[in-house]
Design a protein around this motif. Sequence first.
Motif, mmCIF file in Angstrom:
data_model
loop_
_atom_site.group_PDB
_atom_site.id
_atom_site.type_symbol
_atom_site.label_atom_id
_atom_site.label_comp_id
_atom_site.label_asym_id
_atom_site.label_seq_id
_atom_site.Cartn_x
_atom_site.Cartn_y
_atom_site.Cartn_z
ATOM 1 N N ALA A 71 0.809 -1.221 0.000
ATOM 2 C CA ALA A 71 0.000 0.000 0.000
ATOM 3 C C ALA A 71 0.841 1.270 0.000
ATOM 4 C CB ALA A 71 -0.946 0.006 1.195
ATOM 5 N N ASP A 72 2.070 1.209 0.511
ATOM 6 C CA ASP A 72 2.907 2.412 0.550
ATOM 7 C C ASP A 72 3.903 2.484 -0.605
ATOM 8 O OD1 ASP A 72 4.363 0.278 1.517
ATOM 9 O OD2 ASP A 72 5.441 1.460 3.004
ATOM 10 N N LEU A 73 3.778 1.601 -1.606
ATOM 11 C CA LEU A 73 4.668 1.624 -2.763
ATOM 12 C C LEU A 73 3.961 2.249 -3.959
ATOM 13 C CD1 LEU A 73 6.274 -1.930 -2.585
ATOM 14 C CD2 LEU A 73 7.246 0.233 -1.824
ATOM 15 N N ARG A 87 9.006 3.734 -2.228
ATOM 16 C CA ARG A 87 8.314 4.358 -1.103
ATOM 17 C C ARG A 87 8.497 5.865 -1.300
ATOM 18 N NH1 ARG A 87 7.135 0.125 1.740
ATOM 19 N NH2 ARG A 87 8.586 -1.559 2.085
ATOM 20 N N VAL A 88 7.437 6.629 -1.039
ATOM 21 C CA VAL A 88 7.483 8.078 -1.264
ATOM 22 C C VAL A 88 7.526 8.787 0.078
ATOM 23 C CG1 VAL A 88 6.345 10.057 -2.306
ATOM 24 C CG2 VAL A 88 6.216 7.831 -3.416
ATOM 25 N N ASP A 89 8.535 9.648 0.241
ATOM 26 C CA ASP A 89 8.700 10.435 1.451
ATOM 27 C C ASP A 89 8.051 11.799 1.213
ATOM 28 O OD1 ASP A 89 9.524 11.467 3.863
ATOM 29 O OD2 ASP A 89 11.573 11.874 3.192
ATOM 30 N N GLY A 90 6.930 12.027 1.874
ATOM 31 C CA GLY A 90 6.224 13.287 1.713
ATOM 32 C C GLY A 90 4.853 13.200 2.347
ATOM 33 N N PRO A 91 4.161 14.322 2.441
ATOM 34 C CA PRO A 91 2.818 14.309 3.032
ATOM 35 C C PRO A 91 1.871 13.472 2.178
ATOM 36 C CG PRO A 91 3.308 16.457 2.084
ATOM 37 C CD PRO A 91 4.561 15.652 1.999
ATOM 38 N N PRO A 92 1.040 12.638 2.802
ATOM 39 C CA PRO A 92 0.147 11.746 2.053
ATOM 40 C C PRO A 92 -0.757 12.469 1.050
ATOM 41 C CG PRO A 92 0.147 11.169 4.375
ATOM 42 C CD PRO A 92 0.930 12.437 4.243
ATOM 43 N N HIS A 93 -1.192 13.687 1.362
ATOM 44 C CA HIS A 93 -2.076 14.406 0.437
ATOM 45 C C HIS A 93 -1.359 14.806 -0.857
ATOM 46 C CE1 HIS A 93 -0.046 17.912 2.182
ATOM 47 N NE2 HIS A 93 -0.382 18.526 1.061
ATOM 48 N N ALA A 94 -0.034 14.864 -0.822
ATOM 49 C CA ALA A 94 0.726 15.317 -1.978
ATOM 50 C C ALA A 94 1.197 14.174 -2.872
ATOM 51 C CB ALA A 94 1.927 16.132 -1.512
ATOM 52 N N VAL A 95 1.103 12.946 -2.390
ATOM 53 C CA VAL A 95 1.569 11.787 -3.157
ATOM 54 C C VAL A 95 0.460 11.355 -4.111
ATOM 55 C CG1 VAL A 95 2.423 9.430 -3.028
ATOM 56 C CG2 VAL A 95 3.047 11.074 -1.254
ATOM 57 N N ARG A 96 0.676 11.625 -5.386
ATOM 58 C CA ARG A 96 -0.321 11.296 -6.405
ATOM 59 C C ARG A 96 0.360 11.218 -7.767
ATOM 60 N NH1 ARG A 96 -2.550 17.166 -5.698
ATOM 61 N NH2 ARG A 96 -1.404 18.178 -7.376
ATOM 62 N N ARG A 111 14.785 -2.956 1.241
ATOM 63 C CA ARG A 111 15.714 -2.217 0.388
ATOM 64 C C ARG A 111 15.048 -1.604 -0.837
ATOM 65 N NH1 ARG A 111 19.633 -0.469 3.007
ATOM 66 N NH2 ARG A 111 20.820 -0.238 1.132
ATOM 67 N N ARG A 112 13.823 -1.157 -0.702
ATOM 68 C CA ARG A 112 13.128 -0.453 -1.774
ATOM 69 C C ARG A 112 13.673 0.969 -1.859
ATOM 70 N NH1 ARG A 112 10.216 -3.181 -5.489
ATOM 71 N NH2 ARG A 112 9.083 -4.854 -4.501
ATOM 72 N N PRO A 113 13.796 1.528 -3.072
ATOM 73 C CA PRO A 113 14.217 2.926 -3.174
ATOM 74 C C PRO A 113 13.190 3.844 -2.510
ATOM 75 C CG PRO A 113 14.357 1.826 -5.290
ATOM 76 C CD PRO A 113 13.644 0.897 -4.370
ATOM 77 N N VAL A 114 13.687 4.920 -1.929
ATOM 78 C CA VAL A 114 12.827 5.943 -1.330
ATOM 79 C C VAL A 114 13.006 7.210 -2.153
ATOM 80 C CG1 VAL A 114 12.376 7.343 0.724
ATOM 81 C CG2 VAL A 114 13.046 4.954 0.977
ATOM 82 N N VAL A 115 11.891 7.834 -2.535
ATOM 83 C CA VAL A 115 11.939 9.080 -3.293
ATOM 84 C C VAL A 115 11.268 10.179 -2.486
ATOM 85 C CG1 VAL A 115 12.023 7.988 -5.568
ATOM 86 C CG2 VAL A 115 9.816 8.488 -4.542
#
Length: 127
Positions: A71-73, A87-96, A111-115
């Motif tokens: 769910a977080d990928l 995985r996205v580092d940022g506020p949930p409302h902005a991840v789209r 070991r998934r990349p984080v952006v």
Amino acid sequence: MFHTGLRSGTAVQAEDSAPDSELYFQRCRWCHTTTFQRLLCPTCGSTDLAPELSDGEGVISVRRGVAAADADLWPVHMTEGFVVRCRVDGPPHAVRPGVRVKVSGTAVSGRRPVVRLCEEVPLDGWY
């Protein structure tokens, strides 16, 4: 942790090579297709894949059929042409989908990349 480095195509330890914010992908030496962590080229089936360092920039894509464990990928289309789930580092409302991102490291588990997001998105989603 081992990954394929640029030093003569040999396996090197991550501690001895690049920092965690670097992302390596593969380019087929036959048809020049880019891919991420594959044994065969998805286009021609060649095993002759050369490791290359990514610029680390991409755009979040639409995701479909997401399992609860993932769910977080998010799929990210990188500028070199390959897709990697991150995985996205940022506020949930902005991840789209459509938001520009840049690699900022790798997650400890899996070991998934984080952006991280490259642009600030207001809370209401309007510019």
